[in-house]
Design a protein around this motif. Structure first.
Motif, PDB file in Angstrom:
ATOM      1  N   THR A 169      -1.799 -12.535  -5.162  1.00  0.00           N
ATOM      2  CA  THR A 169      -2.526 -11.790  -6.184  1.00  0.00           C
ATOM      3  C   THR A 169      -1.669 -10.615  -6.648  1.00  0.00           C
ATOM      4  N   LEU A 170      -2.109  -9.960  -7.725  1.00  0.00           N
ATOM      5  CA  LEU A 170      -1.370  -8.793  -8.202  1.00  0.00           C
ATOM      6  C   LEU A 170      -1.310  -7.702  -7.144  1.00  0.00           C
ATOM      7  N   SER A 171      -2.406  -7.493  -6.445  1.00  0.00           N
ATOM      8  CA  SER A 171      -2.426  -6.473  -5.392  1.00  0.00           C
ATOM      9  C   SER A 171      -1.447  -6.826  -4.283  1.00  0.00           C
ATOM     10  N   GLN A 172      -1.385  -8.094  -3.893  1.00  0.00           N
ATOM     11  CA  GLN A 172      -0.436  -8.514  -2.868  1.00  0.00           C
ATOM     12  C   GLN A 172       1.003  -8.361  -3.346  1.00  0.00           C
ATOM     13  N   ILE A 173       1.239  -8.645  -4.626  1.00  0.00           N
ATOM     14  CA  ILE A 173       2.580  -8.453  -5.180  1.00  0.00           C
ATOM     15  C   ILE A 173       2.978  -6.994  -5.105  1.00  0.00           C
ATOM     16  N   GLY A 174       2.039  -6.112  -5.408  1.00  0.00           N
ATOM     17  CA  GLY A 174       2.313  -4.684  -5.287  1.00  0.00           C
ATOM     18  C   GLY A 174       2.637  -4.279  -3.864  1.00  0.00           C
ATOM     19  N   LEU A 175       1.940  -4.881  -2.898  1.00  0.00           N
ATOM     20  CA  LEU A 175       2.175  -4.544  -1.491  1.00  0.00           C
ATOM     21  C   LEU A 175       3.527  -5.052  -0.998  1.00  0.00           C
ATOM     22  N   VAL A 176       3.903  -6.288  -1.375  1.00  0.00           N
ATOM     23  CA  VAL A 176       5.195  -6.788  -0.903  1.00  0.00           C
ATOM     24  C   VAL A 176       6.337  -5.976  -1.513  1.00  0.00           C
ATOM     25  N   ALA A 177       6.118  -5.462  -2.723  1.00  0.00           N
ATOM     26  CA  ALA A 177       7.158  -4.658  -3.364  1.00  0.00           C
ATOM     27  C   ALA A 177       7.413  -3.360  -2.611  1.00  0.00           C
ATOM     28  N   THR A 178       6.422  -2.885  -1.848  1.00  0.00           N
ATOM     29  CA  THR A 178       6.631  -1.646  -1.088  1.00  0.00           C
ATOM     30  C   THR A 178       7.700  -1.824  -0.020  1.00  0.00           C
ATOM     31  N   ALA A 179       7.933  -3.066   0.413  1.00  0.00           N
ATOM     32  CA  ALA A 179       8.968  -3.299   1.431  1.00  0.00           C
ATOM     33  C   ALA A 179      10.314  -2.803   0.940  1.00  0.00           C
ATOM     34  N   GLN A 180      10.624  -3.088  -0.322  1.00  0.00           N
ATOM     35  CA  GLN A 180      11.895  -2.629  -0.873  1.00  0.00           C
ATOM     36  C   GLN A 180      11.966  -1.110  -0.881  1.00  0.00           C
ATOM     37  N   GLY A 181      10.914  -0.470  -1.372  1.00  0.00           N
ATOM     38  CA  GLY A 181      10.926   0.984  -1.455  1.00  0.00           C
ATOM     39  C   GLY A 181      11.045   1.649  -0.106  1.00  0.00           C
ATOM     40  N   LEU A 182      10.337   1.132   0.889  1.00  0.00           N
ATOM     41  CA  LEU A 182      10.376   1.737   2.222  1.00  0.00           C
ATOM     42  C   LEU A 182      11.750   1.570   2.873  1.00  0.00           C
ATOM     43  N   VAL A 183      12.339   0.386   2.718  1.00  0.00           N
ATOM     44  CA  VAL A 183      13.663   0.161   3.294  1.00  0.00           C
ATOM     45  C   VAL A 183      14.706   1.040   2.621  1.00  0.00           C
ATOM     46  N   VAL A 184      14.639   1.139   1.305  1.00  0.00           N
ATOM     47  CA  VAL A 184      15.588   1.990   0.585  1.00  0.00           C
ATOM     48  C   VAL A 184      15.409   3.449   0.996  1.00  0.00           C
ATOM     49  N   LEU A 185      14.172   3.880   1.150  1.00  0.00           N
ATOM     50  CA  LEU A 185      13.912   5.261   1.565  1.00  0.00           C
ATOM     51  C   LEU A 185      14.577   5.557   2.899  1.00  0.00           C
ATOM     52  N   ALA A 186      14.544   4.570   3.810  1.00  0.00           N
ATOM     53  CA  ALA A 186      15.115   4.766   5.138  1.00  0.00           C
ATOM     54  C   ALA A 186      16.644   4.688   5.133  1.00  0.00           C
TER      55      ALA A 186
END
Length: 490
Positions: free
Chosen positions: A41-58
């Motif tokens: 779903t769109l909400s799930q797509i938004g959640l999986v995209a957070t993986a990229q942001g969190l890894v980049v932040l670290a």
């Protein structure tokens, strides 16, 4: 690096830059729609995209310091191999957690990829000729990224239009071709990039791991001391959040207007090509904007105009209106990236250049992840149009953050006028240092050069976008699939 001429360095940089972004263009029309086809779903797509942001932040700052300490080529090589692995996994992913891993690999790739190629180009150019105007190549990069992503998007849309090929669905074909092109990019990197690395071997690797934190600390210290740099980097918070609108939500908005996901993906192929050609045209406008408006005021104006174009994407009825607003958005985006990155480059010297670019990207990645979660959830709860309006506001409110750079430019011009031509360099250096602008910023105060605006700030690169994302780094997927992966790399 010094064995190459300025022209050779520029040609190699632009070749590698184009190869780096060509796979991204293939993925732009299909990435979000592919995940929807696989059941997210769109909400799930938004959640999986957070993986990229969190890894980049670290990882963003440590990998930037690592590139400065060990060398740009080995870090880029690892980055592009990781990108290839993520594309291979993307081709077979069929669940939330598999796509989460795809985006996590993209985060590793983005963190490693953010800055080394551009830093290599600037430092290699200065090694070949300390007086060379590297802004010329950075400006050309805006055109290259537009053509590369546009060509990729056209090819991706064409593959979708051909329909399924045996067991391969229409939306997976572009992913497979992108993987092949990514492998070609790795070979080109090995052949074309030459550098005098700070160190090599196992002992050097251990030493660089130790050295990286110091490089990061120096870059963060520069950010604390330099309020111009702090404001410029903070722009990424709003830019990264707002870019979700034209990276992730535009395909959904177009499918909503057209009424069919496959038809929307097919339309996005030629539309993506036109958009990235518009992006290239916007980048070509940069010298005009610098002469007539100035770097910082023009950058602020672009932030507001981009918000207006996103409003158009969210409110205009019919596919024609949405696509016209989309093209306008990318024209503005093409002009914005060189302005922003040109201002950024003038705040840092070579040894910390990649680390500071990583700081810039680091701000955009978690903001893009947050935007992906908030705006996709808002789209599910209300409508895609309303989510786009919220993103448009976030893009526009970043405009005042260019005020410190504008004030510093005015102070530098005043110092030059008061001291006269013979003393303009030292006097301007003192004024710029008093504004917190260091190293190259002081050197830039010696007077206007080709491609600079009234405030003495030159155009920089386009993206990671992508651009940036990219185009500044935002929520783009694939090999920097969205415009945000361009980055401010676009």
């Amino acid at each position: 690096m010094s064995a190459l001429s300025v022209r050779q360095v520029r040609l190699r940089y632009l070749t590698l830059y184009g190869l780096r972004w060509l796979p991204s263009g293939l993925l732009i029309p299909v990435m979000i729609l592919l995940m929807q086809e696989r059941g997210l779903t769109l909400s799930q797509i938004g959640l999986v995209a957070t993986a990229q942001g969190l890894v980049v932040l670290a990882l963003e700052l440590p990998t930037g310091g690592f590139a400065d300490a060990l060398g740009r080529k080995p870090v880029l090589l690892v980055a592009w191999v990781v990108a290839l692995a993520s594309l291979a996994l993307m081709a077979v992913a069929d669940s939330f957690w598999m796509f989460f891993l795809v985006w996590a690999l993209q985060g590793i790739y983005r963190a490693l990829d953010s800055g080394p190629l551009e830093s290599w180009y600037v430092d290699a150019t200065l090694a070949a000729d300390p007086d060379a105007e590297y802004e010329r190549g950075l400006g050309h990069a805006g055109t290259v990224i537009g053509v590369a992503i546009g060509a990729g998007a056209l090819l991706g849309g064409g593959l979708v239009a051909l329909g399924p090929i045996g067991p391969i669905s229409a939306l997976i074909g572009p992913v497979l071709v992108a993987a092949v092109l990514q492998a070609v990019s790795i070979v080109a990197l090995l052949v074309l990039m030459t550098e005098q690395r700070p160190a090599s071997g196992a002992a050097a690797l251990r030493a660089s791991v130790t050295e990286a934190p110091r490089m990061v600390g120096q870059a963060v210290g520069l950010l604390r001391r330099n309020r111009v740099l702090l404001a410029l980097v903070s722009v990424e918070l709003f830019w990264g959040f707002g870019m979700v609108t034209f990276e992730s939500l535009l395909p959904v908005r177009l499918a909503e207007v057209v009424g069919d996901a496959d038809r929307a993906a097919a339309l996005l192929g030629p539309a993506g090509t036109a958009a990235w050609l518009a992006n290239a045209a916007g980048a070509a406008l940069t010298p005009f904007l610098l002469r007539r408006v100035g770097a910082a005021p023009a950058a602020a104006l672009m932030r507001v105009l981009q918000g207006v174009t996103v409003v158009g994407m969210g409110l205009l009825a019919g596919p024609v209106g949405v696509l016209i607003a989309y093209l306008a958005c990318y024209t503005v985006h093409g002009a914005s990236n060189p302005l922003h990155m040109g201002l950024l480059h003038r705040q840092v010297d070579g040894p910390y250049r990649t680390s500071v670019l990583s700081l810039n990207s680091m701000m955009g990645q978690p903001a893009g992840a947050l935007g992906a979660v908030v705006l996709t959830a808002l789209a599910d709860a209300t409508s895609v149009g309303i989510a786009m309006l919220v993103g448009a506001v976030m893009l526009a409110v970043a405009a005042p953050l260019y005020l410190p750079a504008w004030r510093a430019g005015r102070a530098a011009r005043s110092a030059t006028a008061e001291s006269g031509p013979a003393q303009s360099g030292p006097a301007q250096s003192e004024v710029v240092q008093s504004e917190g602008v260091e190293s190259e910023a002081a050197r830039a105060g010696a007077g206007p050069v080709l491609g600079t605006g009234p405030d003495g700030s030159p155009a920089g690169p386009g993206p990671e976008g992508a651009p940036a994302s990219g185009p500044s780094a935002g929520a783009g997927a694939g090999a920097g699939a969205g415009a945000g992966a361009v980055g401010r790399s676009a």
